[in-house]
Design a protein around this motif. Structure first.
Motif, PDB file in Angstrom:
ATOM      1  N   ALA A   1     -63.131  18.054 -33.256  1.00  0.00           N
ATOM      2  CA  ALA A   1     -62.475  16.896 -33.871  1.00  0.00           C
ATOM      3  C   ALA A   1     -61.005  17.178 -34.125  1.00  0.00           C
ATOM      4  O   ALA A   1     -60.155  16.280 -34.024  1.00  0.00           O
ATOM      5  CB  ALA A   1     -63.183  16.525 -35.171  1.00  0.00           C
ATOM      6  N   GLU A   2     -60.670  18.425 -34.454  1.00  0.00           N
ATOM      7  CA  GLU A   2     -59.271  18.791 -34.680  1.00  0.00           C
ATOM      8  C   GLU A   2     -58.516  18.951 -33.368  1.00  0.00           C
ATOM      9  O   GLU A   2     -57.374  18.504 -33.227  1.00  0.00           O
ATOM     10  CB  GLU A   2     -59.211  20.093 -35.475  1.00  0.00           C
ATOM     11  N   LEU A   3     -59.158  19.573 -32.389  1.00  0.00           N
ATOM     12  CA  LEU A   3     -58.483  19.845 -31.114  1.00  0.00           C
ATOM     13  C   LEU A   3     -58.239  18.593 -30.293  1.00  0.00           C
ATOM     14  O   LEU A   3     -57.193  18.448 -29.650  1.00  0.00           O
ATOM     15  CB  LEU A   3     -59.316  20.835 -30.288  1.00  0.00           C
ATOM     16  N   PHE A   4     -59.211  17.682 -30.312  1.00  0.00           N
ATOM     17  CA  PHE A   4     -59.162  16.543 -29.386  1.00  0.00           C
ATOM     18  C   PHE A   4     -59.046  15.201 -30.105  1.00  0.00           C
ATOM     19  O   PHE A   4     -59.396  14.159 -29.561  1.00  0.00           O
ATOM     20  CB  PHE A   4     -60.402  16.576 -28.488  1.00  0.00           C
ATOM     21  N   GLY A   5     -58.556  15.236 -31.339  1.00  0.00           N
ATOM     22  CA  GLY A   5     -58.446  14.017 -32.137  1.00  0.00           C
ATOM     23  C   GLY A   5     -57.409  13.034 -31.641  1.00  0.00           C
ATOM     24  O   GLY A   5     -57.439  11.856 -32.003  1.00  0.00           O
ATOM     25  N   GLU A   6     -56.491  13.502 -30.809  1.00  0.00           N
ATOM     26  CA  GLU A   6     -55.536  12.592 -30.173  1.00  0.00           C
ATOM     27  C   GLU A   6     -55.133  13.186 -28.825  1.00  0.00           C
ATOM     28  O   GLU A   6     -55.218  14.388 -28.602  1.00  0.00           O
ATOM     29  CB  GLU A   6     -54.302  12.378 -31.049  1.00  0.00           C
ATOM     30  N   GLY A   7     -54.743  12.290 -27.924  1.00  0.00           N
ATOM     31  CA  GLY A   7     -54.305  12.736 -26.609  1.00  0.00           C
ATOM     32  C   GLY A   7     -55.408  12.913 -25.590  1.00  0.00           C
ATOM     33  O   GLY A   7     -55.157  13.374 -24.472  1.00  0.00           O
ATOM     34  N   TYR A   8     -56.645  12.524 -25.954  1.00  0.00           N
ATOM     35  CA  TYR A   8     -57.780  12.691 -25.044  1.00  0.00           C
ATOM     36  C   TYR A   8     -58.565  11.381 -24.916  1.00  0.00           C
ATOM     37  O   TYR A   8     -59.781  11.369 -24.912  1.00  0.00           O
ATOM     38  CB  TYR A   8     -58.672  13.845 -25.509  1.00  0.00           C
ATOM     39  N   PHE A   9     -57.840  10.303 -24.787  1.00  0.00           N
ATOM     40  CA  PHE A   9     -58.323   8.926 -24.611  1.00  0.00           C
ATOM     41  C   PHE A   9     -58.936   8.379 -25.898  1.00  0.00           C
ATOM     42  O   PHE A   9     -58.318   7.565 -26.566  1.00  0.00           O
ATOM     43  CB  PHE A   9     -59.303   8.809 -23.435  1.00  0.00           C
ATOM     44  N   MET A  10     -60.141   8.803 -26.259  1.00  0.00           N
ATOM     45  CA  MET A  10     -60.764   8.294 -27.477  1.00  0.00           C
ATOM     46  C   MET A  10     -60.313   9.167 -28.637  1.00  0.00           C
ATOM     47  O   MET A  10     -60.661  10.342 -28.710  1.00  0.00           O
ATOM     48  CB  MET A  10     -62.288   8.309 -27.351  1.00  0.00           C
ATOM     49  N   THR A  11     -59.536   8.586 -29.550  1.00  0.00           N
ATOM     50  CA  THR A  11     -58.946   9.377 -30.626  1.00  0.00           C
ATOM     51  C   THR A  11     -59.816   9.337 -31.881  1.00  0.00           C
ATOM     52  O   THR A  11     -60.734   8.517 -32.014  1.00  0.00           O
ATOM     53  CB  THR A  11     -57.550   8.854 -30.984  1.00  0.00           C
TER      54      THR A  11
END
Length: 332
Positions: free
Chosen positions: A214-224
């Motif tokens: 959740a911390e690593l991919f919370g933004e910038g990976y389509f579904m935020t």
């Protein structure tokens, strides 16, 4: 904060950014139901989507009667009924993703067609009620009613009641797991009925978003993370801030006992906010003695099956899921 170096494959990064560019961004303006639904209907994958494989039959069903929640379903028959395997074909009840708010039978038509074609199973795709017009637990009720209907009518569809699977992607994975849990715990009055398996594709099995993913991919990976929080608010309403909403009916991954769950395949995108909760669910299933398989796809993002025609990993994931269905059914 997004990780450095980028953990997406180069091809996935290009496609992820292209999809995000055509999807409402909560960092730019408040999300609305209308804008999100318009984006999902238009499609976020680049270029035109091929319609998918031709099947023996595709038709609409509208179950009725006092036992049924009257939700529309779409039937996908991969081959004529007379050509089915001895004892009946497998049947997959499929619940589409979309955060419980967006998407429908049409947005997931290609996925349903491909699963039927590649697995040889009949697929029933469910048009469950969406939030916020129909908040929790409407979608859960529809999923459970649709599964009960599928079990009762499997033979009429040329399928074997012993070969009934339930599955879904993202929010649909939540609903699928919840419906399977209802059977396993006899909450829906169908105790003793055993499912052949559950197929969960980057599922949301909890209504909380914890862990390193959740911390690593919370933004910038389509579904935020902001997208997922908004979906949760639309679905749960005031209960989104109530710990009671994190119980098994909304979060099947938090059920205290998973020992009665069916054999499970979890298809996981490695660069996905939901990765860690899915892997935790896999560990809990295994600890409860449930046969569980995890197919983890490195360098991919949440929703990557939506770029099936552009990303080899999506084709690999869909084939892997279909082969799991086929092989599980052949053992029964």
């Amino acid at each position: 904060m997004t990780p450095t170096p980028d953990l997406l494959s180069p091809a996935a990064r290009v496609l992820c950014d292209a999809m995000a560019a055509h999807f409402p961004d909560p960092a730019q303006a408040p999300l609305t139901v209308a804008s999100m639904r318009a984006a999902s209907s238009a499609g976020t994958a680049p270029g035109e989507k091929p319609p998918g494989p031709e099947l023996a039959e595709v038709r609409e069903l509208l179950p009725g009667g006092p036992e049924d929640v009257p939700v529309r379903m779409r039937l996908y028959q991969p081959e004529p009924q007379s050509a089915g395997a001895a004892g009946g074909r497998p049947l997959l009840l499929f619940l589409h993703g979309g955060g419980f708010v967006i998407c429908d039978l049409d947005t997931h038509d290609r996925t349903a067609r491909e699963l039927a074609h590649r697995s040889g199973a009949t697929v029933l795709s469910v048009d469950y009620r969406l939030a916020p017009e129909h908040p929790f637990p409407a979608a859960t009720q529809d999923a459970r009613a649709a599964l009960a209907w599928a079990l009762r009518h499997a033979e009429e569809l040329g399928c074997a009641p012993s070969r009934v699977f339930v599955g879904g992607d993202s929010a649909g994975g939540n609903l699928a797991a919840g419906a399977a849990l209802g059977l396993a715990t006899a909450e829906d009055g169908h105790g003793g009925v055993a499912l052949a398996g559950q197929l969960l594709i980057y599922p949301c099995v909890e209504q909380r978003f914890l862990g390193a993913s959740a911390e690593l991919f919370g933004e910038g990976y389509f579904m935020t993370l902001d997208h997922l929080r908004w979906f949760t608010e639309q679905y749960l309403g005031p209960a989104a801030t109530d710990l009671a909403a994190l119980g098994p009916l909304a979060s099947p991954g938090l059920a205290p006992d998973l020992s009665g769950m069916p054999p499970t395949l979890l298809v996981v995108a490695d660069c996905d906010i939901l990765r860690d909760q899915t892997l935790a669910y896999a560990r809990r299933l295994a600890a409860a003695g449930v046969p569980v398989e995890v197919q983890l796809h490195p360098g991919t993002f949440h929703g990557f099956l939506g770029v099936l025609d552009h990303l080899p990993a999506a084709d690999t994931a869909l084939t892997g899921a279909a082969m799991w269905l086929r092989h599980r059914a052949e053992r029964l």
